[in-house]
Motif scaffolding. Structure first.
Motif, PDB file in Angstrom:
ATOM      1  N   UNK A 103       0.866  -1.176   0.000  1.00 33.19           N
ATOM      2  CA  UNK A 103       0.000   0.000   0.000  1.00 33.19           C
ATOM      3  C   UNK A 103       0.907   1.231   0.000  1.00 33.19           C
ATOM      4  N   UNK A 104       1.066   1.872  -1.165  1.00 32.90           N
ATOM      5  CA  UNK A 104       2.085   2.903  -1.339  1.00 32.90           C
ATOM      6  C   UNK A 104       1.841   4.168  -0.535  1.00 32.90           C
ATOM      7  N   UNK A 105       2.899   4.962  -0.419  1.00 34.31           N
ATOM      8  CA  UNK A 105       2.804   6.244   0.280  1.00 34.31           C
ATOM      9  C   UNK A 105       1.934   7.206  -0.531  1.00 34.31           C
ATOM     10  N   UNK A 106       0.931   7.832   0.085  1.00 32.86           N
ATOM     11  CA  UNK A 106       0.014   8.691  -0.666  1.00 32.86           C
ATOM     12  C   UNK A 106       0.685   9.970  -1.143  1.00 32.86           C
ATOM     13  N   UNK A 107       0.210  10.476  -2.275  1.00 32.97           N
ATOM     14  CA  UNK A 107       0.694  11.753  -2.796  1.00 32.97           C
ATOM     15  C   UNK A 107      -0.013  12.894  -2.072  1.00 32.97           C
ATOM     16  N   UNK A 108       0.519  14.140  -2.166  1.00 29.65           N
ATOM     17  CA  UNK A 108      -0.174  15.283  -1.544  1.00 29.65           C
ATOM     18  C   UNK A 108      -1.619  15.429  -2.014  1.00 29.65           C
ATOM     19  N   UNK A 109      -1.880  15.175  -3.297  1.00 26.88           N
ATOM     20  CA  UNK A 109      -3.238  15.293  -3.815  1.00 26.88           C
ATOM     21  C   UNK A 109      -4.136  14.203  -3.215  1.00 26.88           C
ATOM     22  N   UNK A 110      -3.582  13.004  -3.058  1.00 28.48           N
ATOM     23  CA  UNK A 110      -4.350  11.927  -2.437  1.00 28.48           C
ATOM     24  C   UNK A 110      -4.657  12.245  -0.976  1.00 28.48           C
ATOM     25  N   UNK A 111      -3.692  12.854  -0.288  1.00 25.60           N
ATOM     26  CA  UNK A 111      -3.915  13.241   1.105  1.00 25.60           C
ATOM     27  C   UNK A 111      -5.017  14.287   1.201  1.00 25.60           C
ATOM     28  N   UNK A 112      -4.982  15.283   0.311  1.00 31.07           N
ATOM     29  CA  UNK A 112      -5.998  16.336   0.327  1.00 31.07           C
ATOM     30  C   UNK A 112      -7.386  15.735   0.087  1.00 31.07           C
ATOM     31  N   UNK A 113      -7.483  14.876  -0.933  1.00 36.15           N
ATOM     32  CA  UNK A 113      -8.779  14.264  -1.233  1.00 36.15           C
ATOM     33  C   UNK A 113      -9.232  13.360  -0.088  1.00 36.15           C
ATOM     34  N   UNK A 114      -8.277  12.645   0.506  1.00 34.34           N
ATOM     35  CA  UNK A 114      -8.621  11.745   1.603  1.00 34.34           C
ATOM     36  C   UNK A 114      -9.173  12.514   2.796  1.00 34.34           C
ATOM     37  N   UNK A 115      -8.567  13.671   3.097  1.00 30.23           N
ATOM     38  CA  UNK A 115      -9.054  14.459   4.235  1.00 30.23           C
ATOM     39  C   UNK A 115     -10.470  14.954   3.986  1.00 30.23           C
ATOM     40  N   UNK A 116     -10.720  15.432   2.768  1.00 34.41           N
ATOM     41  CA  UNK A 116     -12.065  15.907   2.454  1.00 34.41           C
ATOM     42  C   UNK A 116     -13.080  14.763   2.493  1.00 34.41           C
ATOM     43  N   UNK A 117     -12.672  13.605   1.947  1.00 31.60           N
ATOM     44  CA  UNK A 117     -13.576  12.454   1.938  1.00 31.60           C
ATOM     45  C   UNK A 117     -13.875  11.982   3.363  1.00 31.60           C
ATOM     46  N   UNK A 118     -12.856  12.011   4.230  1.00 25.23           N
ATOM     47  CA  UNK A 118     -13.039  11.566   5.614  1.00 25.23           C
ATOM     48  C   UNK A 118     -14.063  12.436   6.332  1.00 25.23           C
ATOM     49  N   UNK A 119     -13.916  13.752   6.209  1.00 24.53           N
ATOM     50  CA  UNK A 119     -14.845  14.661   6.870  1.00 24.53           C
ATOM     51  C   UNK A 119     -16.252  14.485   6.306  1.00 24.53           C
ATOM     52  N   UNK A 120     -16.343  14.407   4.979  1.00 23.42           N
ATOM     53  CA  UNK A 120     -17.658  14.253   4.343  1.00 23.42           C
ATOM     54  C   UNK A 120     -18.338  12.967   4.794  1.00 23.42           C
ATOM     55  N   UNK A 121     -17.596  11.875   4.774  1.00 21.52           N
ATOM     56  CA  UNK A 121     -18.156  10.586   5.177  1.00 21.52           C
ATOM     57  C   UNK A 121     -18.653  10.630   6.614  1.00 21.52           C
ATOM     58  N   UNK A 122     -17.882  11.253   7.497  1.00 13.00           N
ATOM     59  CA  UNK A 122     -18.293  11.310   8.897  1.00 13.00           C
ATOM     60  C   UNK A 122     -19.585  12.101   9.066  1.00 13.00           C
ATOM     61  N   UNK A 123     -19.670  13.259   8.441  1.00 13.56           N
ATOM     62  CA  UNK A 123     -20.896  14.051   8.590  1.00 13.56           C
ATOM     63  C   UNK A 123     -22.102  13.315   8.017  1.00 13.56           C
ATOM     64  N   UNK A 124     -21.926  12.685   6.866  1.00 12.95           N
ATOM     65  CA  UNK A 124     -23.054  12.012   6.232  1.00 12.95           C
ATOM     66  C   UNK A 124     -23.481  10.760   7.008  1.00 12.95           C
ATOM     67  N   UNK A 125     -22.509   9.969   7.455  1.00 14.31           N
ATOM     68  CA  UNK A 125     -22.836   8.692   8.091  1.00 14.31           C
ATOM     69  C   UNK A 125     -23.244   8.854   9.549  1.00 14.31           C
ATOM     70  N   UNK A 126     -22.478   9.637  10.310  1.00 16.05           N
ATOM     71  CA  UNK A 126     -22.775   9.776  11.739  1.00 16.05           C
ATOM     72  C   UNK A 126     -24.079  10.532  11.950  1.00 16.05           C
ATOM     73  N   UNK A 127     -24.414  11.441  11.046  1.00 14.90           N
ATOM     74  CA  UNK A 127     -25.696  12.144  11.165  1.00 14.90           C
ATOM     75  C   UNK A 127     -26.856  11.167  11.157  1.00 14.90           C
ATOM     76  N   UNK A 128     -26.770  10.169  10.287  1.00 20.84           N
ATOM     77  CA  UNK A 128     -27.828   9.154  10.211  1.00 20.84           C
ATOM     78  C   UNK A 128     -27.772   8.235  11.427  1.00 20.84           C
ATOM     79  N   UNK A 129     -26.561   7.801  11.788  1.00 15.83           N
ATOM     80  CA  UNK A 129     -26.404   6.881  12.917  1.00 15.83           C
ATOM     81  C   UNK A 129     -26.866   7.507  14.226  1.00 15.83           C
ATOM     82  N   UNK A 130     -26.749   8.826  14.343  1.00 15.50           N
ATOM     83  CA  UNK A 130     -27.043   9.518  15.601  1.00 15.50           C
ATOM     84  C   UNK A 130     -28.517   9.833  15.801  1.00 15.50           C
ATOM     85  N   UNK A 131     -29.340   9.539  14.798  1.00  9.84           N
ATOM     86  CA  UNK A 131     -30.764   9.879  14.913  1.00  9.84           C
ATOM     87  C   UNK A 131     -31.383   9.191  16.133  1.00  9.84           C
ATOM     88  N   UNK A 132     -32.026   9.986  16.971  1.00 11.39           N
ATOM     89  CA  UNK A 132     -32.696   9.458  18.146  1.00 11.39           C
ATOM     90  C   UNK A 132     -31.796   9.183  19.329  1.00 11.39           C
TER      91      UNK A 132
END
Length: 401
Positions: A65-94
């Protein structure tokens, strides 16, 4: 009360969260887990409500599993935040309380604030929480040179804000929430929990009212050892265990492990881990998959591992001498603790070699180290998850997010 427990880490983060979930369920609470999909089947079998988050993590253990490039790191950070907001919002209902366990928990507190739920952040290692008495975990991007701890924490906060803050604030703005300008302070909250054993990993400021140290969250593993492993243990002297969890490791590490054990006249148990290490086809070496460490570590001469909080605590509680081979993050802290407590040794960071493992085992296998490790085991408590569950029920619902 309905509680959401969320983590995005490997088994070292998921199993402590499971420990707390089990205690809460035993107290009659409704518990939901939001964890990576790698662990869904396991938790489903235990009867928990599971919401998977993000991609499977196991592939990251491969040495290819190779070392990520700066562009991959940037995209990964954005994807991580997006995934958390989208998924945890649903999981947290109620849910009435949201508990975020481990690193990189960017969305949970914002979601708690929107819904009016209580919020707790829990760390599994002291140095992941700010203090003037210790530096943040070592990271490859850390600027060189001597700096005071406070300056290093400020540097850490700046990086959090730079990498993740913009995306977090995008989601907050879309929900009508004010921006946060100190993302780590926002995530940690006013009174974070430290889910680490007080003897093994103490908070450096005793009595500090800002921190709740509950003790390590230990899930009581009652699985029997596989027959093949039990027969291997019964057939000879206690072997040396080698396991590196979710860490990347080249295949040659398994060969180095066996050579180091043989140099001390010992057999070897080699855990495949996420790197899929292949044990040698030899009568003095056995490869194992995911097994009950709590039972196994009581029967080995030493535990050689990567220094994750869970493995270090399990070995200390079992009374086993340790060799830590640190790679990243909190593993360097636990390597230092094992050395300073006299419970074993540590290698230099990086890929272990026959020489480094043999030298470290020379220390760990000394009789006085074994005696010290056995004595120390009595100081490692097993009730941290129970303490945390009771604390959650009696105090946290009264707090605001």
């Amino acid at each position: 009360m309905r509680v959401l427990l969320s983590t995005i880490g490997s088994r070292g983060e998921v199993q402590p969260v499971l420990a707390l979930a089990s205690e809460l369920r035993a107290l009659g609470q409704d518990v939901r887990l939001c964890v990576p999909p790698d662990f869904r089947d396991w938790l489903d079998e235990l009867g928990f409500d599971v919401v998977p988050i993000g991609p499977e993590l196991r592939a990251t253990g491969s040495s290819h599993h190779g070392k990520p490039t700066p562009e991959q790191i940037r995209k990964s950070t954005e994807d991580t935040v997006t995934t958390q907001f989208e998924t945890i919002s649903v999981a947290a209902e109620g849910c009435d309380v949201l508990v975020a366990g481990g690193a990189l928990q960017f969305a949970t507190r914002s979601i708690a604030q929107r819904s009016g739920a209580a919020y707790v952040y829990a760390s599994f290692c002291p140095i992941t929480l700010p203090s003037d008495l210790h530096a943040p975990p070592p990271m490859p991007w850390r600027s060189p040179g001597e700096k005071e701890n406070r300056a290093l924490w400020a540097e850490d906060a700046q990086r959090w804000n730079s990498f993740f803050g913009g995306k977090v604030n995008e989601f907050r703005a879309a929900a009508g929430q004010a921006p946060v300008d100190d993302l780590p302070g926002h995530v940690f909250g006013d009174r974070p929990w430290l889910a680490a054993d007080a003897a093994l990993a103490p908070w450096p400021e005793p009595g500090d009212p800002r921190i709740v140290q509950t003790g390590a969250w230990i899930w009581p593993d009652e699985r029997p050892l596989p027959d093949e492993l039990r027969e291997f243990l019964d057939a000879g002297e206690p072997p040396v265990y080698f396991g590196f969890g979710s860490m990347r490791a080249p295949g040659a590490v398994a060969e180095a492990a066996l050579a180091a054990a043989r140099a001390h006249g010992r057999q070897a148990v080699v855990a495949r881990g996420w790197a899929d290490l292949v044990a040698a086809d030899a009568p003095d070496c056995l490869g194992v998959g995911e097994v009950n460490q709590q039972a196994l570590f009581k029967r080995v001469a030493a535990v050689v591992h990567h220094g994750g909080a869970g493995t270090t605590t399990a070995a200390a509680r079992a009374g086993a001498p340790q060799v830590v081979v640190p790679q990243m993050y909190d593993q360097h802290y636990f390597a230092g603790r094992i050395r300073s407590l006299g419970l074993g040794a540590a290698t230099d960071p990086g890929v272990p070699t026959v020489s480094s493992l043999t030298s470290a085992l020379e220390v760990a296998l000394r009789p006085e180290v074994a005696s010290r490790a056995k004595a120390f085991s009595g100081r490692v408590r097993g009730d941290g998850a129970s303490v945390a569950a009771r604390h959650l029920l009696t105090t946290v619902p009264l707090a605001s997010a």
